[in-house]
Design a protein around this motif. Structure first.
Motif, PDB file in Angstrom:
ATOM      1  N   GLY A   8      51.052  45.294  37.595  1.00 27.63           N
ATOM      2  CA  GLY A   8      49.964  44.434  38.049  1.00 27.63           C
ATOM      3  C   GLY A   8      50.221  43.832  39.412  1.00 27.63           C
TER       4      GLY A   8
ATOM      5  N   LEU B  10      46.380  46.167  40.916  1.00 26.85           N
ATOM      6  CA  LEU B  10      45.188  45.314  40.809  1.00 26.85           C
ATOM      7  C   LEU B  10      44.053  45.832  41.688  1.00 26.85           C
ATOM      8  CD1 LEU B  10      46.918  41.812  40.835  1.00 26.85           C
ATOM      9  CD2 LEU B  10      45.829  42.926  38.882  1.00 26.85           C
TER      10      LEU B  10
ATOM     11  N   GLU C 218      50.474  36.077  32.706  1.00 26.97           N
ATOM     12  CA  GLU C 218      49.262  35.992  33.517  1.00 26.97           C
ATOM     13  C   GLU C 218      49.281  34.863  34.545  1.00 26.97           C
ATOM     14  OE1 GLU C 218      44.401  36.318  33.066  1.00 26.97           O
ATOM     15  OE2 GLU C 218      45.695  36.426  31.291  1.00 26.97           O
TER      16      GLU C 218
ATOM     17  N   LEU D 182      50.519  35.867  37.858  1.00 26.81           N
ATOM     18  CA  LEU D 182      49.617  36.702  38.649  1.00 26.81           C
ATOM     19  C   LEU D 182      48.491  35.858  39.243  1.00 26.81           C
ATOM     20  CD1 LEU D 182      49.219  39.798  36.277  1.00 26.81           C
ATOM     21  CD2 LEU D 182      50.840  39.485  38.149  1.00 26.81           C
TER      22      LEU D 182
ATOM     23  N   ARG E 281      47.948  38.756  46.539  1.00 25.15           N
ATOM     24  CA  ARG E 281      48.118  38.971  45.105  1.00 25.15           C
ATOM     25  C   ARG E 281      47.131  38.112  44.306  1.00 25.15           C
ATOM     26  NH1 ARG E 281      53.139  41.324  43.567  1.00 25.15           N
ATOM     27  NH2 ARG E 281      53.055  40.156  41.611  1.00 25.15           N
TER      28      ARG E 281
ATOM     29  N   TYR F 133      44.111  39.619  42.008  1.00 25.59           N
ATOM     30  CA  TYR F 133      44.046  39.249  40.583  1.00 25.59           C
ATOM     31  C   TYR F 133      42.632  38.812  40.227  1.00 25.59           C
ATOM     32  CZ  TYR F 133      44.170  36.122  36.582  1.00 25.59           C
ATOM     33  OH  TYR F 133      43.867  35.491  35.394  1.00 25.59           O
TER      34      TYR F 133
ATOM     35  N   LEU G 236      43.370  42.977  31.313  1.00 22.83           N
ATOM     36  CA  LEU G 236      44.733  42.681  31.763  1.00 22.83           C
ATOM     37  C   LEU G 236      45.607  42.411  30.534  1.00 22.83           C
ATOM     38  CD1 LEU G 236      46.840  42.044  33.950  1.00 22.83           C
ATOM     39  CD2 LEU G 236      45.986  39.682  33.932  1.00 22.83           C
TER      40      LEU G 236
END
Length: 392
Positions: free
Chosen positions: A10, A15, A36, A39, A112, A116, A127
């Protein structure tokens, strides 16, 4: 659980691919070992990404560009390469072009976070965070991914996007050529007394390499390359001592320096996968090509690769075809190799030449810079590749 596409990793490339495929009617799983929140609110890791014009266009198409804070975007107007104790510089700029900038520098953690948000906001994207891949396998009919939790994910296409040290690539039986440069790279932010004028500098000194990437205001992202023992000493310094040491090492080119961020150290290793695909599987991002940072092109290759793969997958999906067909994956692999291999080899050669310090190497380094400034067509082709535009 069954999906059309399973992406292992990820990070930004994974992504971005999920965003490219989302909303098309395909079901996409992104499997990531980090939880999560890591991210959603990716932390500062020291890295500033030099985005080409083409990469900026891709991020705008994905809807990610508008989610990046303006404070995280800095203009890159010129780049200079310096050698040893000489003040002579090989220069790359936008002379003769419509563009006023070589590109943009964007903080990696901001990229990032933006990707996301675009990925999780797309219909059809799931996800699966905080999940460790225990094993994976592919056959002619599809791919299976077994998680440490015991869950199994089935997919018609598996995509490895889990870093240059990819375990998914290894599990697929795909070898990679690895070049360990035997050095460490530190990245951090510094505030300095003198202005940088939007100019990035790559200084190949004897015994060290220092790049200064211009950020907003009188700040730069420093990229320092040193042997491991010297890097350990630099890491151990307190903030005041570190700022003074960097000012000294950089010969006061930007005046007094103050550390304004955390420091992050990475191994200097380049990786190139022997193949970019296998049965029902493809590699993208650093799992395919992990670049030496001297040309700052690794992230751009990741964006380009996922866009190329997504285009082929979406075309097959719209035509009712097989999104993991061998000919489709071979076409992606051939195109991505053609797009990346020349610059990968040239980057490694440049890093090796400019890391040598014998008398002959010193003369070659100096001659290369002067020759580069006088061969305008060659220089312009290099600028075009760095910008991913064409000269006017």
């Amino acid at each position: 659980m069954r999906f059309d596409v399973a992406i292992v990793g990820g990070g930004p490339a994974g992504l971005a691919l999920a965003t490219s495929l989302g909303g098309s009617g395909l079901t996409v799983a992104v499997i990531e070992q980090q939880p999560e929140p890591a991210l959603a609110e990716a932390g500062f890791d020291g890295r500033e990404i030099a985005l080409t014009h083409h990469s900026q266009a891709i991020l705008k198409e994905l809807g990610a560009w508008e989610l990046i804070p303006a404070t995280s975007i800095s203009p890159l107007r010129e780049a200079r390469v310096l050698n040893g104790g000489s003040g002579y510089a090989l220069r790359f700029d936008t002379s003769g072009r419509a563009e006023s900038e070589l590109g943009k520098l964007v903080s990696n953690h901001s990229l990032r976070r933006a990707l996301y948000r675009t990925a999780v906001g797309k219909p059809g994207v799931t996800l699966i965070a905080g999940a460790r891949v225990l094993s994976l396998s592919t056959e002619l009919e599809g791919a299976d991914v077994t998680l440490a939790s015991g869950e199994t994910i089935e997919a018609r296409l598996l995509v490895a996007a889990d870093s240059r040290f990819s375990r998914a690539r290894e599990a697929l039986g795909i070898a990679a050529e690895t070049r360990d440069f035997g050095k460490k790279m530190m990245v951090c932010r510094l505030r300095h007394a003198a202005p940088h004028d939007g100019i990035a500098t790559e200084w190949f000194d004897y015994g060290q390499t220092i790049a200064m990437l211009p950020l907003n205001g009188n700040e730069s992202s420093a990229v320092i390359t040193l042997p491991p023992d010297e890097m350990a000493a630099l890491e151990a310094m307190d903030e005041k001592e570190f700022g003074d040491e960097l000012s000294r090492r950089y010969r006061q080119r930007l005046g007094a320096m103050t550390l304004v961020s955390s420091r992050h150290v990475y191994p200097l290793v380049a990786v190139y996968a022997e193949r970019f695909c296998s049965a029902r599987a493809a590699l993208i991002g650093d799992a395919a090509v992990g670049m030496h940072p001297v040309t700052a092109h690794g992230f751009n290759f990741g964006l380009r690769g996922q866009a190329a793969l997504a285009e082929l997958v979406l075309a097959a999906h719209r035509a009712g075809g097989d999104i993991g067909a061998p000919h489709l994956l071979r076409r992606y692999a051939a195109g991505h190799r053609q797009a990346t291999r020349p610059l990968y080899l040239a980057t490694n050669a440049t890093a090796l030449i400019f890391s040598q310090e014998g008398p002959g190497a010193r003369l070659l380094r100096a001659a290369a810079l002067r020759l580069g400034n006088h061969l305008r067509p060659v220089q312009q082709r290099i600028v075009s590749q760095l910008m991913e535009t064409r000269p006017t």
